[in-house]
Design a protein around this motif. Structure first.
Motif, PDB file in Angstrom:
ATOM      1  N   THR A   1      31.232  41.453  41.338  1.00  0.00           N
ATOM      2  CA  THR A   1      32.397  40.589  41.101  1.00  0.00           C
ATOM      3  C   THR A   1      32.507  40.135  39.643  1.00  0.00           C
ATOM      4  OG1 THR A   1      31.155  38.620  41.741  1.00  0.00           O
ATOM      5  CG2 THR A   1      32.424  39.732  43.475  1.00  0.00           C
TER       6      THR A   1
ATOM      7  N   SER B   1      35.390  44.292  37.030  1.00  0.00           N
ATOM      8  CA  SER B   1      36.834  44.253  37.200  1.00  0.00           C
ATOM      9  C   SER B   1      37.518  45.138  36.169  1.00  0.00           C
ATOM     10  CB  SER B   1      37.324  42.809  37.069  1.00  0.00           C
ATOM     11  OG  SER B   1      38.719  42.745  37.149  1.00  0.00           O
TER      12      SER B   1
ATOM     13  N   MET C   1      40.137  46.654  38.910  1.00  0.00           N
ATOM     14  CA  MET C   1      40.382  45.926  40.145  1.00  0.00           C
ATOM     15  C   MET C   1      40.304  44.434  39.826  1.00  0.00           C
ATOM     16  SD  MET C   1      37.964  48.178  42.698  1.00  0.00           S
ATOM     17  CE  MET C   1      38.473  47.386  44.217  1.00  0.00           C
ATOM     18  N   SER C   2      41.094  43.647  40.540  1.00  0.00           N
ATOM     19  CA  SER C   2      41.055  42.207  40.310  1.00  0.00           C
ATOM     20  C   SER C   2      39.733  41.635  40.827  1.00  0.00           C
ATOM     21  CB  SER C   2      42.221  41.516  41.023  1.00  0.00           C
ATOM     22  OG  SER C   2      42.022  41.545  42.427  1.00  0.00           O
ATOM     23  N   LYS C   3      39.319  40.513  40.214  1.00  0.00           N
ATOM     24  CA  LYS C   3      38.095  39.853  40.671  1.00  0.00           C
ATOM     25  C   LYS C   3      38.251  39.387  42.119  1.00  0.00           C
ATOM     26  CE  LYS C   3      35.453  37.439  38.146  1.00  0.00           C
ATOM     27  NZ  LYS C   3      34.851  36.392  37.333  1.00  0.00           N
ATOM     28  N   GLU C   4      39.465  39.022  42.470  1.00  0.00           N
ATOM     29  CA  GLU C   4      39.722  38.603  43.853  1.00  0.00           C
ATOM     30  C   GLU C   4      39.426  39.744  44.818  1.00  0.00           C
ATOM     31  OE1 GLU C   4      43.584  37.489  46.570  1.00  0.00           O
ATOM     32  OE2 GLU C   4      43.568  36.773  44.498  1.00  0.00           O
ATOM     33  N   GLU C   5      39.914  40.926  44.471  1.00  0.00           N
ATOM     34  CA  GLU C   5      39.671  42.095  45.320  1.00  0.00           C
ATOM     35  C   GLU C   5      38.183  42.441  45.351  1.00  0.00           C
ATOM     36  OE1 GLU C   5      41.532  46.552  46.058  1.00  0.00           O
ATOM     37  OE2 GLU C   5      41.921  45.538  44.167  1.00  0.00           O
ATOM     38  N   LEU C   6      37.534  42.355  44.193  1.00  0.00           N
ATOM     39  CA  LEU C   6      36.113  42.675  44.111  1.00  0.00           C
ATOM     40  C   LEU C   6      35.248  41.695  44.891  1.00  0.00           C
ATOM     41  CD1 LEU C   6      35.824  43.627  40.336  1.00  0.00           C
ATOM     42  CD2 LEU C   6      35.622  45.176  42.297  1.00  0.00           C
ATOM     43  N   SER C   7      35.741  40.469  45.083  1.00  0.00           N
ATOM     44  CA  SER C   7      34.947  39.465  45.779  1.00  0.00           C
ATOM     45  C   SER C   7      34.993  39.608  47.301  1.00  0.00           C
ATOM     46  CB  SER C   7      35.379  38.061  45.361  1.00  0.00           C
ATOM     47  OG  SER C   7      36.693  37.810  45.805  1.00  0.00           O
ATOM     48  N   ARG C   8      35.839  40.498  47.787  1.00  0.00           N
ATOM     49  CA  ARG C   8      35.877  40.738  49.234  1.00  0.00           C
ATOM     50  C   ARG C   8      34.557  41.368  49.675  1.00  0.00           C
ATOM     51  NH1 ARG C   8      40.925  44.231  49.497  1.00  0.00           N
ATOM     52  NH2 ARG C   8      39.682  45.212  51.104  1.00  0.00           N
TER      53      ARG C   8
ATOM     54  N   SER D   1      33.882  43.408  52.024  1.00  0.00           N
ATOM     55  CA  SER D   1      33.975  44.842  52.310  1.00  0.00           C
ATOM     56  C   SER D   1      33.895  45.669  51.035  1.00  0.00           C
ATOM     57  CB  SER D   1      35.262  45.163  53.075  1.00  0.00           C
ATOM     58  OG  SER D   1      36.402  44.788  52.318  1.00  0.00           O
ATOM     59  N   VAL D   2      34.521  45.198  49.953  1.00  0.00           N
ATOM     60  CA  VAL D   2      34.491  45.919  48.676  1.00  0.00           C
ATOM     61  C   VAL D   2      33.089  45.854  48.076  1.00  0.00           C
ATOM     62  CG1 VAL D   2      35.406  45.982  46.317  1.00  0.00           C
ATOM     63  CG2 VAL D   2      36.945  45.597  48.252  1.00  0.00           C
TER      64      VAL D   2
END
Length: 130
Positions: free
Chosen positions: A40, A45, A50-57, A59-60
């Protein structure tokens, strides 16, 4: 097995450590770190766009860690086939596998993947055939 095949196979193993850790040779071990541990971070990123928000999921993060371990283990298998088992057949099978994975990535994601991820494996397989 020819010395050229052995050298190319080592380069393929190094390439997969490279993929595991980093996008540039100047920061060789960084991609593995990004994929496996710093999923994250700002740099992750930026590198993977990829956004940090997406990376913090969760599953990712799990997918990134799995990809990092996968690339590292491919490297280890190549080195084992080359130096422990000294098996030309195993090297050829691993190179074929890498080429098929790169081909799949080229078809489903980005055509550049075939040469970026599979280029050295293609050369190694050709070398092993002669």
């Amino acid at each position: 097995m020819s010395i050229i095949t052995e050298i190319l196979a080592v380069f393929v193993a190094l390439e997969f450590f490279y993929i595991m850790y980093l996008e540039t040779f100047a920061e060789f071990f960084y991609i593995m770190y990004l994929e496996t541990f710093a999923t994250t971070s700002d740099k992750t990123s930026q590198v993977f766009q990829m956004s940090k928000e997406e990376l913090s999921r969760d599953s990712v993060k799990t997918l990134f860690k799995n990809q990092g371990v996968y690339n590292g283990l491919i490297s280890i298998l190549i080195l084992l086939a080359l130096f422990v088992f000294t098996s030309k057949i195993a090297i050829m099978i691993l190179m074929g596998y890498i080429i098929l994975v790169a081909l799949y990535g080229a078809i489903t994601s980005n055509p550049k993947i075939l040469l970026m991820q599979g280029g050295l494996a293609i050369l190694t397989l050709i070398s092993a055939l002669f």
